[in-house]
Scaffold this motif. Sequence first.
Motif, PDB file in Angstrom:
ATOM      1  N   GLU A  66      -4.114   6.117  14.667  1.00  0.00           N
ATOM      2  CA  GLU A  66      -4.304   5.031  15.669  1.00  0.00           C
ATOM      3  C   GLU A  66      -3.697   3.630  14.279  1.00  0.00           C
ATOM      4  OE1 GLU A  66      -2.516   3.866  18.144  1.00  0.00           O
ATOM      5  OE2 GLU A  66      -4.008   5.056  18.747  1.00  0.00           O
ATOM      6  N   ALA A  67      -2.376   3.390  13.719  1.00  0.00           N
ATOM      7  CA  ALA A  67      -1.635   1.910  12.877  1.00  0.00           C
ATOM      8  C   ALA A  67      -2.030   1.322  13.863  1.00  0.00           C
ATOM      9  CB  ALA A  67      -0.488   2.680  12.421  1.00  0.00           C
ATOM     10  N   HIS A  68      -1.879   0.538  13.270  1.00  0.00           N
ATOM     11  CA  HIS A  68      -1.925  -1.542  13.747  1.00  0.00           C
ATOM     12  C   HIS A  68      -1.079  -1.105  14.517  1.00  0.00           C
ATOM     13  CE1 HIS A  68      -2.617  -5.319  15.154  1.00  0.00           C
ATOM     14  NE2 HIS A  68      -1.563  -5.489  13.941  1.00  0.00           N
ATOM     15  N   ASN A  69       0.339  -1.203  13.697  1.00  0.00           N
ATOM     16  CA  ASN A  69       1.833  -1.191  14.265  1.00  0.00           C
ATOM     17  C   ASN A  69       2.437   0.353  13.726  1.00  0.00           C
ATOM     18  OD1 ASN A  69       4.575  -0.845  14.723  1.00  0.00           O
ATOM     19  ND2 ASN A  69       4.746  -3.504  14.601  1.00  0.00           N
ATOM     20  N   VAL A  70       3.030   1.614  14.759  1.00  0.00           N
ATOM     21  CA  VAL A  70       3.078   2.457  14.429  1.00  0.00           C
ATOM     22  C   VAL A  70       4.511   2.738  13.625  1.00  0.00           C
ATOM     23  CG1 VAL A  70       3.824   5.008  15.028  1.00  0.00           C
ATOM     24  CG2 VAL A  70       1.973   3.549  16.633  1.00  0.00           C
ATOM     25  N   ALA A  71       5.405   1.696  14.129  1.00  0.00           N
ATOM     26  CA  ALA A  71       6.524   1.552  13.683  1.00  0.00           C
ATOM     27  C   ALA A  71       6.696   0.989  12.775  1.00  0.00           C
ATOM     28  CB  ALA A  71       7.655   0.554  14.977  1.00  0.00           C
ATOM     29  N   ALA A  72       6.035  -0.567  12.324  1.00  0.00           N
ATOM     30  CA  ALA A  72       5.283  -0.593  11.152  1.00  0.00           C
ATOM     31  C   ALA A  72       5.403   0.120   9.496  1.00  0.00           C
ATOM     32  CB  ALA A  72       5.128  -1.667  10.953  1.00  0.00           C
ATOM     33  N   PHE A  73       4.131   0.926   9.891  1.00  0.00           N
ATOM     34  CA  PHE A  73       3.769   1.892   9.416  1.00  0.00           C
ATOM     35  C   PHE A  73       4.875   2.872   8.956  1.00  0.00           C
ATOM     36  CE2 PHE A  73       1.451   6.464   9.797  1.00  0.00           C
ATOM     37  CZ  PHE A  73       1.172   6.831   8.162  1.00  0.00           C
ATOM     38  N   GLN A  74       5.671   3.109  10.182  1.00  0.00           N
ATOM     39  CA  GLN A  74       6.142   5.137   9.393  1.00  0.00           C
ATOM     40  C   GLN A  74       7.665   4.330   8.497  1.00  0.00           C
ATOM     41  OE1 GLN A  74       7.773   5.943  13.637  1.00  0.00           O
ATOM     42  NE2 GLN A  74       5.982   7.889  13.112  1.00  0.00           N
ATOM     43  N   LEU A  95       2.044   2.076  -3.880  1.00  0.00           N
ATOM     44  CA  LEU A  95       1.115   2.267  -3.993  1.00  0.00           C
ATOM     45  C   LEU A  95       0.407   4.075  -4.181  1.00  0.00           C
ATOM     46  CD1 LEU A  95      -1.340  -0.824  -4.427  1.00  0.00           C
ATOM     47  CD2 LEU A  95      -0.151   0.182  -6.343  1.00  0.00           C
ATOM     48  N   VAL A  96       1.134   4.281  -3.112  1.00  0.00           N
ATOM     49  CA  VAL A  96       0.064   5.423  -2.427  1.00  0.00           C
ATOM     50  C   VAL A  96       1.633   6.480  -2.626  1.00  0.00           C
ATOM     51  CG1 VAL A  96       0.446   7.233  -0.554  1.00  0.00           C
ATOM     52  CG2 VAL A  96      -1.060   5.224  -0.835  1.00  0.00           C
ATOM     53  N   GLU A  97       2.973   6.455  -2.876  1.00  0.00           N
ATOM     54  CA  GLU A  97       3.575   6.835  -3.212  1.00  0.00           C
ATOM     55  C   GLU A  97       4.271   6.992  -4.736  1.00  0.00           C
ATOM     56  OE1 GLU A  97       5.808   5.285   0.725  1.00  0.00           O
ATOM     57  OE2 GLU A  97       7.089   4.464  -1.053  1.00  0.00           O
ATOM     58  N   SER A  98       3.698   6.067  -5.622  1.00  0.00           N
ATOM     59  CA  SER A  98       3.274   5.899  -6.810  1.00  0.00           C
ATOM     60  C   SER A  98       3.127   6.952  -7.176  1.00  0.00           C
ATOM     61  CB  SER A  98       3.556   4.345  -7.702  1.00  0.00           C
ATOM     62  OG  SER A  98       2.002   4.236  -7.054  1.00  0.00           O
ATOM     63  N   VAL A  99       1.882   7.072  -6.639  1.00  0.00           N
ATOM     64  CA  VAL A  99       1.045   8.536  -7.337  1.00  0.00           C
ATOM     65  C   VAL A  99       1.330   9.780  -6.984  1.00  0.00           C
ATOM     66  CG1 VAL A  99      -0.978   6.557  -7.974  1.00  0.00           C
ATOM     67  CG2 VAL A  99      -0.651   8.449  -5.629  1.00  0.00           C
ATOM     68  N   GLY A 100       2.381   9.806  -6.413  1.00  0.00           N
ATOM     69  CA  GLY A 100       2.838  11.171  -6.015  1.00  0.00           C
ATOM     70  C   GLY A 100       2.170  12.070  -4.617  1.00  0.00           C
ATOM     71  N   VAL A 101       1.874  10.877  -3.515  1.00  0.00           N
ATOM     72  CA  VAL A 101       1.322  11.555  -2.759  1.00  0.00           C
ATOM     73  C   VAL A 101       2.373  11.987  -1.349  1.00  0.00           C
ATOM     74  CG1 VAL A 101       0.094  10.636  -0.583  1.00  0.00           C
ATOM     75  CG2 VAL A 101      -0.514  10.178  -2.700  1.00  0.00           C
ATOM     76  N   ALA A 102       2.186  13.199  -1.795  1.00  0.00           N
ATOM     77  CA  ALA A 102       3.935  13.668  -0.734  1.00  0.00           C
ATOM     78  C   ALA A 102       3.108  13.064   1.221  1.00  0.00           C
ATOM     79  CB  ALA A 102       3.476  15.141  -0.857  1.00  0.00           C
ATOM     80  N   GLN A 103       2.518  13.353   1.254  1.00  0.00           N
ATOM     81  CA  GLN A 103       2.111  13.002   3.109  1.00  0.00           C
ATOM     82  C   GLN A 103       0.890  12.000   3.204  1.00  0.00           C
ATOM     83  OE1 GLN A 103       2.574  16.225   5.356  1.00  0.00           O
ATOM     84  NE2 GLN A 103       0.709  17.099   4.854  1.00  0.00           N
ATOM     85  N   VAL A 130       0.603  -1.060  -0.049  1.00  0.00           N
ATOM     86  CA  VAL A 130       0.421  -0.407   0.040  1.00  0.00           C
ATOM     87  C   VAL A 130       0.626   1.160  -0.417  1.00  0.00           C
ATOM     88  CG1 VAL A 130      -1.513   1.331   1.097  1.00  0.00           C
ATOM     89  CG2 VAL A 130      -2.120  -0.914   0.677  1.00  0.00           C
ATOM     90  N   ALA A 131       1.914   1.104   0.608  1.00  0.00           N
ATOM     91  CA  ALA A 131       2.746   2.343   0.898  1.00  0.00           C
ATOM     92  C   ALA A 131       2.972   2.758  -0.400  1.00  0.00           C
ATOM     93  CB  ALA A 131       4.407   2.088   1.778  1.00  0.00           C
ATOM     94  N   THR A 158       4.460  10.459   7.287  1.00  0.00           N
ATOM     95  CA  THR A 158       3.937  10.080   7.944  1.00  0.00           C
ATOM     96  C   THR A 158       3.417  11.369   8.696  1.00  0.00           C
ATOM     97  OG1 THR A 158       5.097   8.722   8.822  1.00  0.00           O
ATOM     98  CG2 THR A 158       4.420   7.982   7.051  1.00  0.00           C
ATOM     99  N   LEU A 159       2.102  10.458   8.982  1.00  0.00           N
ATOM    100  CA  LEU A 159       1.601  10.775  10.475  1.00  0.00           C
ATOM    101  C   LEU A 159       0.634  10.433  10.889  1.00  0.00           C
ATOM    102  CD1 LEU A 159       1.883  13.992   8.217  1.00  0.00           C
ATOM    103  CD2 LEU A 159       0.394  15.442  10.275  1.00  0.00           C
ATOM    104  N   HIS A 160       0.785  10.982  12.105  1.00  0.00           N
ATOM    105  CA  HIS A 160       0.568   8.784  12.749  1.00  0.00           C
ATOM    106  C   HIS A 160      -0.730  10.132  14.039  1.00  0.00           C
ATOM    107  CE1 HIS A 160      -0.265   5.924  16.111  1.00  0.00           C
ATOM    108  NE2 HIS A 160      -0.889   5.496  14.604  1.00  0.00           N
ATOM    109  N   LEU A 161      -1.873   9.931  13.960  1.00  0.00           N
ATOM    110  CA  LEU A 161      -2.675  10.401  15.690  1.00  0.00           C
ATOM    111  C   LEU A 161      -3.078   9.451  15.711  1.00  0.00           C
ATOM    112  CD1 LEU A 161      -5.792  12.767  13.357  1.00  0.00           C
ATOM    113  CD2 LEU A 161      -2.514  13.301  14.196  1.00  0.00           C
ATOM    114  N   GLU A 162      -2.766   9.538  17.524  1.00  0.00           N
ATOM    115  CA  GLU A 162      -3.032   8.276  18.112  1.00  0.00           C
ATOM    116  C   GLU A 162      -4.590   8.779  19.275  1.00  0.00           C
ATOM    117  OE1 GLU A 162      -0.435   9.867  21.522  1.00  0.00           O
ATOM    118  OE2 GLU A 162       1.220   8.063  21.311  1.00  0.00           O
TER     119      GLU A 162
END
Length: 319
Positions: A129-137, A116-124, A113-114, A144-148
């Motif tokens: 609450e991602a399932h695993n914050v470290a893995a998400f980042q 794919l998202v980056e491939s279309v030019g998404v900047a951020q 997913v990451a 990335t902005l992770h909200l608790e």
Amino acid sequence: MLLFSLDPDSAFPPALAAALDASLSPLEDRSFEDGEHKLRPLVDPRGADAYVILSLHGGPSQSPHDKLFRLLAFSATLREHGAARVTAVVPYLAYARKDRQTKPFDSVTLRCVAQLVESVGVAQIIVLEAHNVAAFQNAFRCTTLHLEAHRAFDPVIPELVGEGKLAVASPDPGGVKRAQLWRESLVQQLSIPVGFALIDKRRSAGVISSENLLAGDVQGSTVLLLDDLIASGQTMQRAAQALRDAGARDVIACAAHGLFIEPAAEVLADAAISRILVSDSVPPFRLPAAGPARRKLHVVSSVPLFARAIRECRDSWRR
């Protein structure tokens, strides 16, 4: 700043726009007979700071991969037509649970997913609450902005729990850091001691198994049982029963995302769970309106968290 909503039936985007004192920008959303879609902005995006809002949960009318493609296609269109920056605002990030290989030849879907998202030019990307914050980042190379989620829950906790002993618990070892952070926040907010507990859990091929081993003292406490999401509810029910067996007075099942897939309505009706606290990242459409689980449910808005994050992004970009 341009704000686009790709889910016309969701109450979240209009609420976010109102919190930002802004309007949702118009777009064309056409469906074709074979199920394909066309999305295009009806305002000129050239030079704009654009935010695309879409929670990637399944249902009631579209699957997570349907929504993911909508997000990708529309973000790509904005970039192709000159948007200076595109930010994906994703309250619930689909495919984030598979963030590492646990069996031979596993697909790490979060990384897919990451890419794919980056491939279309998404900047951020901004998620709750991602399932695993470290893995998400680590999966994303864009910002990335992770909200608790506990930041959204904090204002309602004093009224919800009342007087008496309070504790925070994690239903499995993977959520320990999430629960510890909330415990620390509550100690600072309420100026009272807050206990901590951990319940053992194992999952393989979708089957949950554990001996309900519990570490921590919850005797006589109201326990805030915190996880990133509630799917079938079985993890919460098992953990709540273990906490009750250890002497907890009440157990409030708390999660950022309430997916509530079958048999959640039946499982969450269990008397071991006193209340259910979730955010508005996923509407609780799968819980019967008149059912016992729905009567326990308390939905808290995450809009203020996203509005604050977007304001900070916008102000930083302007500088």
